[in-house]
Design a protein around this motif. Structure first.
Motif, short mmCIF file in Angstrom:
data_model
loop_
_atom_site.label_atom_id
_atom_site.label_comp_id
_atom_site.label_asym_id
_atom_site.label_seq_id
_atom_site.Cartn_x
_atom_site.Cartn_y
_atom_site.Cartn_z
N ASN A 302 12.13 19.17 23.48
CA ASN A 302 12.15 18.38 24.72
C ASN A 302 13.53 17.77 24.96
OD1 ASN A 302 9.06 17.63 25.89
ND2 ASN A 302 9.16 18.48 23.83
N ALA A 303 14.18 17.38 23.86
CA ALA A 303 15.55 16.85 24.00
C ALA A 303 16.47 17.93 24.56
CB ALA A 303 16.05 16.36 22.65
N GLY A 304 16.22 19.18 24.18
CA GLY A 304 17.03 20.27 24.71
C GLY A 304 16.89 20.42 26.22
N LEU A 305 15.70 20.12 26.75
CA LEU A 305 15.51 20.18 28.20
C LEU A 305 16.37 19.13 28.91
CD1 LEU A 305 11.64 20.71 28.42
CD2 LEU A 305 13.44 22.41 28.70
N LEU A 306 16.52 17.97 28.29
CA LEU A 306 17.37 16.93 28.90
C LEU A 306 18.83 17.39 28.94
CD1 LEU A 306 15.96 13.58 27.44
CD2 LEU A 306 15.04 15.06 29.22
N ILE A 307 19.25 18.05 27.88
CA ILE A 307 20.63 18.56 27.84
C ILE A 307 20.83 19.61 28.93
CG2 ILE A 307 22.28 19.86 26.42
CD1 ILE A 307 20.98 18.50 23.96
N LYS A 308 19.83 20.46 29.10
CA LYS A 308 19.91 21.48 30.14
C LYS A 308 20.05 20.85 31.53
CE LYS A 308 17.47 25.61 31.81
NZ LYS A 308 17.32 25.20 33.20
N GLU A 309 19.47 19.65 31.70
CA GLU A 309 19.56 18.97 33.00
C GLU A 309 20.86 18.18 33.16
OE1 GLU A 309 17.66 19.26 35.55
OE2 GLU A 309 16.18 20.57 34.57
N GLY A 310 21.68 18.17 32.08
CA GLY A 310 22.99 17.53 32.23
C GLY A 310 23.24 16.32 31.34
N LEU A 311 22.24 15.90 30.56
CA LEU A 311 22.45 14.77 29.66
C LEU A 311 23.31 15.21 28.48
CD1 LEU A 311 21.50 11.76 29.46
CD2 LEU A 311 19.73 12.54 27.88
N SER A 312 24.11 14.30 27.97
CA SER A 312 24.96 14.65 26.83
C SER A 312 24.10 14.88 25.59
CB SER A 312 25.97 13.54 26.55
OG SER A 312 25.31 12.42 25.97
N GLU A 313 24.67 15.64 24.66
CA GLU A 313 23.98 15.94 23.40
C GLU A 313 23.60 14.64 22.67
OE1 GLU A 313 26.56 18.11 20.81
OE2 GLU A 313 24.93 19.12 19.78
N VAL A 314 24.52 13.69 22.64
CA VAL A 314 24.28 12.43 21.93
C VAL A 314 23.15 11.64 22.57
CG1 VAL A 314 25.25 10.15 21.43
CG2 VAL A 314 26.58 12.22 20.95
N GLU A 315 23.21 11.48 23.89
CA GLU A 315 22.18 10.69 24.58
C GLU A 315 20.81 11.35 24.47
OE1 GLU A 315 22.60 7.65 25.79
OE2 GLU A 315 24.62 7.81 24.99
N ALA A 316 20.78 12.68 24.48
CA ALA A 316 19.50 13.39 24.35
C ALA A 316 18.90 13.18 22.96
CB ALA A 316 19.69 14.88 24.63
N LEU A 317 19.73 13.26 21.93
CA LEU A 317 19.23 13.07 20.57
C LEU A 317 18.77 11.63 20.33
CD1 LEU A 317 21.79 15.24 18.57
CD2 LEU A 317 19.37 15.71 18.95
N LYS A 318 19.41 10.69 21.02
CA LYS A 318 18.97 9.29 20.90
C LYS A 318 17.53 9.10 21.36
CE LYS A 318 23.36 6.77 21.41
NZ LYS A 318 24.10 5.83 22.29
N THR A 319 17.09 9.90 22.35
CA THR A 319 15.74 9.71 22.90
C THR A 319 14.64 10.04 21.89
OG1 THR A 319 15.60 11.96 23.81
CG2 THR A 319 16.51 10.24 25.25
N ILE A 320 15.00 10.72 20.80
CA ILE A 320 14.00 11.07 19.79
C ILE A 320 14.31 10.45 18.43
CG2 ILE A 320 13.17 13.18 20.91
CD1 ILE A 320 15.04 14.80 19.11
N THR A 321 15.33 9.58 18.39
CA THR A 321 15.70 8.95 17.11
C THR A 321 15.93 7.44 17.29
OG1 THR A 321 18.02 9.57 17.53
CG2 THR A 321 16.72 11.05 16.12
#
Length: 369
Positions: A302-321
């Motif tokens: 799911n974090a990968g979907l956020l990256i695909k929409e334009g969120l940075s790798e760091v911010e996306a990983l934060k959403t699950i950690t």
């Protein structure tokens, strides 16, 4: 001591390259340049990160590969207000979904009762592996589940019982919280249900309001304010429509599951674009698998979907950690830091990619994968 060499290290705040982590069974001693010493084991991974934390899960309450009665302890659908229930009493540590979750990097779950009851009961925060529930528990109880959505109506309405409407749902929640407040003044006759709500009313616990529609989220906020509750919105499909309310009140959102069929009108608007909108407004936003609605082992995708929409790798990983850890007030669980907990997930490849493979897991300083 052990040593892990990581080509990339996400420490909860940023991604660093070519870092070495040294630790034992109790804590992390070193993060930085390579050092030489007599280590028990040395490992190499492409990507090292903190445990994935899944808030609002039903893992262990609704088990995999079992029937509708045996293995299904998610909803006590006999009474719409059940604050006296504790998820820890229903979790089966031997649910095979726990082992699968660990293989996907999801090491920690906040398990909450299901959505059938307006007041479902208390949650338990666990590691997704252990000999028994005592071995797994990080904190118990933690979190109180409220459901302001269609499910309580569909559960009790056909039985001719309240709630048949959203008004009925709100009434039952208010009535129970008012009675718990009155109970706390004198405590004349013991009530386990009211007694269990006192920490929440005193601001020592966190209310999780399971709401999908924007109007239900607004109702959750109103009730939370009426009783001065610390709260988070769970699922929050249309939370972008009331983002001003959430931002003004600093209310976090545990969003998702994103990979889920839009089988109900309540799911209209479900999109990976919504978390991006919330994050851009500065709203604390985590992702949930909603297990068993979506397997916890795949929450990372799911974090990968956020990256695909334009969120940075760091911010996306934060959403699950880090962000779910912050929401429950346990920031240390979502970080890799000196003197911190020796919990790690190592990947061959990127953690948010379908080709990424969990190659190494340390939980409480013990290698489990």
């Amino acid at each position: 001591m052990y040593k892990i060499y990581a080509k990339k290290l996400f420490n909860g705040e940023e991604i660093l390259e070519d870092r070495v982590v040294v630790f034992d069974e109790e804590k992390i001693f070193h993060i930085g340049e390579d050092i030489n010493d007599n280590f028990k084991e040395v490992y190499n991974v492409d990507f090292l990160m903190p445990p994935i934390i899944d808030l609002g899960s039903g893992i262990g309450l609704k088990e995999e590969s079992l029937g509708r009665i045996e293995g299904d302890d998610l909803d006590e659908a006999t009474n719409p207000a059940t604050p006296e229930l504790f998820a820890a009493d229903g979790v089966n540590p031997y649910d095979e979904a726990f082992e699968k979750a660990v293989k996907g990097g999801s090491l920690i779950s906040l398990i909450l009762p299901g959505n059938a009851n307006p007041i479902g009961g208390h949650g338990v925060l666990v590691y997704n592996r252990g000999k028994h529930i005592l071995d797994m528990t990080i904190e118990n109880p933690l979190g109180v589940k409220f459901s302001i959505n269609t499910e309580p109506k569909s559960t009790y309405g056909p039985k001719g019982k309240t709630p048949m409407t959203r008004m009925g749902i709100a009434y039952l929640i208010r009535d129970t919280l008012y009675k718990a407040k009155e109970y706390n003044k004198e405590r004349k006759e013991f009530s386990l249900g009211f007694e269990s709500l006192i920490p929440l009313l005193e601001g020592k616990d966190l209310a999780f309001f399971a709401s999908f529609r924007a109007d239900d989220i607004a109702t959750s906020i109103r009730i939370g304010e009426e009783f001065g509750l610390r709260m988070a919105i769970l699922y929050g499909v249309q939370s972008n429509m009331v983002k001003d309310l959430l931002k003004e009140r600093n209310i976090p959102v545990v969003y998702g599951p994103i990979m889920f069929p839009r089988w109900s009108i309540e799911l209209k608007g479900l999109s990976p674009k919504v978390p991006l909108e919330l994050i851009s407004e500065g709203i604390l936003t985590a992702l949930t698998s909603g297990h068993p609605m979506f397997p916890s082992k795949y929450l990372r995708l799911n974090a990968g979907l956020l990256i695909k929409e334009g969120l940075s790798e760091v911010e996306a990983l934060k959403t699950i950690t880090l962000i779910p850890a912050k929401i429950i007030g346990k920031e240390n669980l979502g970080k890799i830091e000196k003197d911190g907990l020796p919990n790690f997930v190592g990947f061959d490849g990127a953690p948010y990619d379908t080709t990424g493979i969990v190659s190494l897991v340390f939980m409480k300083g013990v290698r489990v994968i």
